[in-house]
Design a protein around this motif. Structure first.
Motif, PDB file in Angstrom:
ATOM      1  N   GLU A 274       1.226   5.038 -13.109  1.00 13.60           N
ATOM      2  CA  GLU A 274       1.488   4.102 -11.724  1.00 13.60           C
ATOM      3  C   GLU A 274       0.582   4.785 -11.001  1.00 13.60           C
ATOM      4  N   LEU A 275      -0.502   3.673 -10.341  1.00 12.64           N
ATOM      5  CA  LEU A 275      -1.348   4.245  -9.176  1.00 12.64           C
ATOM      6  C   LEU A 275      -0.804   3.839  -7.999  1.00 12.64           C
ATOM      7  N   VAL A 276      -0.673   4.766  -7.033  1.00 11.17           N
ATOM      8  CA  VAL A 276       0.103   4.464  -5.622  1.00 11.17           C
ATOM      9  C   VAL A 276      -0.859   5.214  -4.622  1.00 11.17           C
ATOM     10  N   VAL A 277      -1.015   4.327  -3.519  1.00  9.04           N
ATOM     11  CA  VAL A 277      -1.892   4.680  -2.258  1.00  9.04           C
ATOM     12  C   VAL A 277      -1.157   4.299  -1.211  1.00  9.04           C
ATOM     13  N   ASP A 278      -1.085   4.928  -0.319  1.00  8.02           N
ATOM     14  CA  ASP A 278      -0.176   4.533   0.898  1.00  8.02           C
ATOM     15  C   ASP A 278       0.960   4.140   0.565  1.00  8.02           C
TER      16      ASP A 278
ATOM     17  N   SER B 154     -10.140   0.728   7.206  1.00  7.30           N
ATOM     18  CA  SER B 154      -8.704   0.292   7.511  1.00  7.30           C
ATOM     19  C   SER B 154      -7.916   0.975   6.801  1.00  7.30           C
ATOM     20  N   VAL B 155      -8.129   1.304   5.538  1.00 11.75           N
ATOM     21  CA  VAL B 155      -7.058   1.973   4.356  1.00 11.75           C
ATOM     22  C   VAL B 155      -7.861   3.591   4.309  1.00 11.75           C
ATOM     23  N   THR B 156      -7.110   4.528   4.886  1.00 13.59           N
ATOM     24  CA  THR B 156      -7.416   5.569   4.937  1.00 13.59           C
ATOM     25  C   THR B 156      -6.558   6.517   4.102  1.00 13.59           C
TER      26      THR B 156
ATOM     27  N   PHE C  89      -4.225  -4.288  -0.167  1.00 16.92           N
ATOM     28  CA  PHE C  89      -3.742  -3.974   1.184  1.00 16.92           C
ATOM     29  C   PHE C  89      -3.853  -5.275   2.099  1.00 16.92           C
ATOM     30  N   THR C  90      -4.523  -6.275   1.597  1.00 11.30           N
ATOM     31  CA  THR C  90      -5.061  -7.321   2.720  1.00 11.30           C
ATOM     32  C   THR C  90      -3.968  -8.623   2.781  1.00 11.30           C
TER      33      THR C  90
END
Length: 615
Positions: free
Chosen positions: A552-556, A517-519, A488-489
């Motif tokens: 597949e791992l998906v976050v936001d 920052s990542v919630t 995310f950076t």
């Protein structure tokens, strides 16, 4: 006459010069009164000795006979002097010790107005009557010698008569006394007014001369101060001349309770450099102003409880600073460089500040033509590389001395110094100073352990932005505290630091952490699996019992290898992700590659366990 108040032995001795004196013991005889024989009290008998010239041993016999007599009756007792004269009364007479060599030429001392008893007549009773032991220092510190030294530069030598010793005689007399007294520099500061011949034969105060070939002469700029005459230096050597104020080495100023008022720190009007005069220090008023700038304005100035400082630093030749610094690094000069000054503030509290000597050296080009403040010692802490230019500190293996000069030796020493954190942050914010990401990681770890109250928030910081180390606005930076969120950076300036110190660094700089920052939550579904026992044995009790495997791992909306959610559940999409997540969750991040090896090939359990013997 018949004697009154005198013993038999005294009468026998006095009868040699007073032939009409009757033997002792007859004073009670009535016949003497009938015959009208007059009484002669002992005090009157002593008075009759005025002007008498006798050998010194006769006087000593008389003194022997007077032991035990009331001193008040002997105040006018004559004393034979070493120069052949006789003086009335023992007071202010100098009494040589038995069997000792003369402290100086009696004739010269007499011409100075001093009275030295003849050695053969010296007797303990004279000391009881006011005579002074004629030790070299006692002779040296008499008012007569002090007056002669103070007037030694006058055209007439300060003479009260034409027979006063000339400058050469006075110098030899004083130097002999100084030598025999074993004086050290500063013991008798007034000796600095003694007139001595310089290299051109002109008379100058001793305190304004330099010993030829001495340590200070070798480092001093040419023609700054005259040297003492070579013949005189060869004759007397360093010790007596240095004790008279001639500069052999650097001179110290020691002063107590110094009011830090720059307008008042001027040299005193004196015939000699006074060792407790801070006004002798070059630019001491500027140092005082710098000290005052550290504290709130007050109508009552602070007071330095004690100042120990090296003077004449401004006289050193630019090419001789290596030798000069070597001198300053040795005791007792070293204390003036390394010991902080204690300041008493108007409210009764105390603070410590940098000593004058260190302050002066930091601001002048004394290391290879450069100012030491802001340089880094060769071979010092590699974390400072790039942030400070390297200085050649050859011969200075004492870190305390280097730190006093302002030469940086380690991050720890830098941060321990007042203002050190601000200095480090200023240099980190300078884009022209190269810093690696690993270096930055360690530096932020050191800064994170400081008290935030002692650190001024910077406007700009050094951060890692998309793999590049660069300078960014502090408000945009984020502390990188969780490795699973690195995807995310992109475009986010990161402050790298050990995870255990992430919260402290964020507090120090008043910035966010990456985990804040990542919630978002996990958007994909997965299957739960037990963590293999060998992995649990490797990572310890904090290891999660299960993890959730995803295709597949998906976050936001972002695809990740793994994610440890705030509720402690590990989600992973790859074997490497499982290994990294388990190691992170267990607080064993360095073991992640070993975990991956176990997950890939459980048969290596024994092999890897054996290898851990050598951890």
């Amino acid at each position: 006459w018949y004697p009154e108040g005198a013993g038999a032995e005294t009468v026998r001795v006095l009868a040699e010069v007073l032939p009409t004196l009757l033997p002792a013991g007859l004073e009670r005889r009535a016949e003497l009164r009938t015959l009208g024989v007059a009484r002669l009290p002992l005090t009157d008998a002593v008075d009759r000795l005025a002007g008498l010239e006798k050998e010194p041993d006769w006087w000593r016999r008389l003194y022997d006979s007077l032991a035990g007599v009331d001193p008040d009756r002997l105040s006018g007792l004559p004393v034979p002097l070493a120069d052949g004269r006789t003086t009335l009364g023992p007071r202010q007479v100098l009494l040589p010790a038995p069997d000792s060599a003369a402290v100086a030429d009696p004739e010269v001392l007499a011409r100075l107005g001093l009275k030295v008893a003849h050695p053969d007549a010296a007797h303990p009773i004279l000391e009881k009557l006011g005579a002074l032991p004629a030790t070299p220092r006692a002779v040296l510190t008499t008012p007569q010698v002090r007056a002669a030294v103070a007037a030694s530069l006058d055209a007439d030598g300060g003479a009260w008569d034409e027979d006063t010793p000339d400058a050469d005689e006075l110098a030899d007399t004083v130097l002999a006394l100084v030598r025999d007294a074993g004086l050290e520099p500063g013991d008798e500061p007034w000796l600095g007014a003694l007139a001595l011949p310089d290299e051109d034969g002109e008379l100058a105060p001793a305190g304004e001369l330099v010993f030829p070939g001495g340590p200070f002469a070798r480092i001093m700029r040419e023609d700054e101060l005259p040297c003492v005459e070579q013949e005189l230096a060869d004759k007397w050597g360093e010790q007596p001349l240095a004790a008279c104020g001639v500069l052999v080495d650097f001179a110290l100023v020691r002063a107590t309770d110094v009011v830090l008022d720059p307008d008042e720190l001027e040299p005193r009007e004196s015939d000699f450099p006074e060792p407790d005069d801070p006004g002798l220090l070059d630019a001491v008023d500027v140092w005082s102003e710098d000290v005052l700038d550290r504290f709130p304005d007050s109508p009552v100035p602070p007071v330095a409880t004690e100042i120990v400082a090296v003077r004449d630093l401004d006289l050193v030749d630019d090419e001789q600073w290596p030798a000069a610094l070597a001198l300053l690094a040795r005791p007792p000069l070293r204390d003036a460089l390394t010991q902080p000054v204690r300041i008493l503030l108007p409210d009764g509290t105390h603070e410590v500040v940098r000593p004058y000597t260190a302050w002066w050296l930091r601001g002048h080009p004394v290391l290879g033509g450069r100012r030491p403040a802001g340089l880094r010692a060769a071979g010092s802490d590699p974390l400072l590389r790039g942030l400070y230019d390297e200085a050649d500190a050859t011969g200075f293996d004492d870190e305390q001395v280097l730190r006093a000069l302002g030469v940086r030796t380690s991050v720890a020493a830098l941060l321990a110094e007042p203002g050190g954190a601000a200095e480090l942050l200023d240099r980190l914010a300078d884009p022209d100073r190269p810093v690696t990401s690993g270096q930055l990681h360690a530096l932020y770890g050191a800064l994170a352990e400081l008290d935030p109250e002692q650190v001024t928030l910077p406007d700009e910081v050094r951060a890692v932005l998309d793999g590049r180390v660069t300078v960014v606005d502090a408000a945009d930076a984020v502390v990188c505290d969780s490795p699973d969120l690195l995807p995310f950076t992109s475009g986010v300036p990161l402050l790298p630091v050990r995870p255990a110190l992430a919260a402290e660094l964020a507090e120090l700089f008043q910035v966010r952490r990456l985990s804040e920052s990542v919630t978002g939550g996990v958007d994909s579904a997965g299957a739960e699996h037990d963590v293999p026992e060998p992995v649990r044995a490797l990572l310890g009790p904090r290891t999660p019992e299960t993890y959730v495997e995803h295709e597949e791992l998906v976050v936001d909306g972002t695809e990740l290898d793994w994610r440890l959610t705030p509720d402690g559940v590990l989600h992973a999409a790859t074997l490497e992700g499982v290994a990294a997540g388990l190691a992170w969750a267990a607080g064993q991040w360095p073991r992640r590659f070993e975990v991956a090896a176990l997950l890939e090939d459980p048969s290596r359990t024994e092999e890897l366990a054996r290898d851990r013997w050598f951890d």
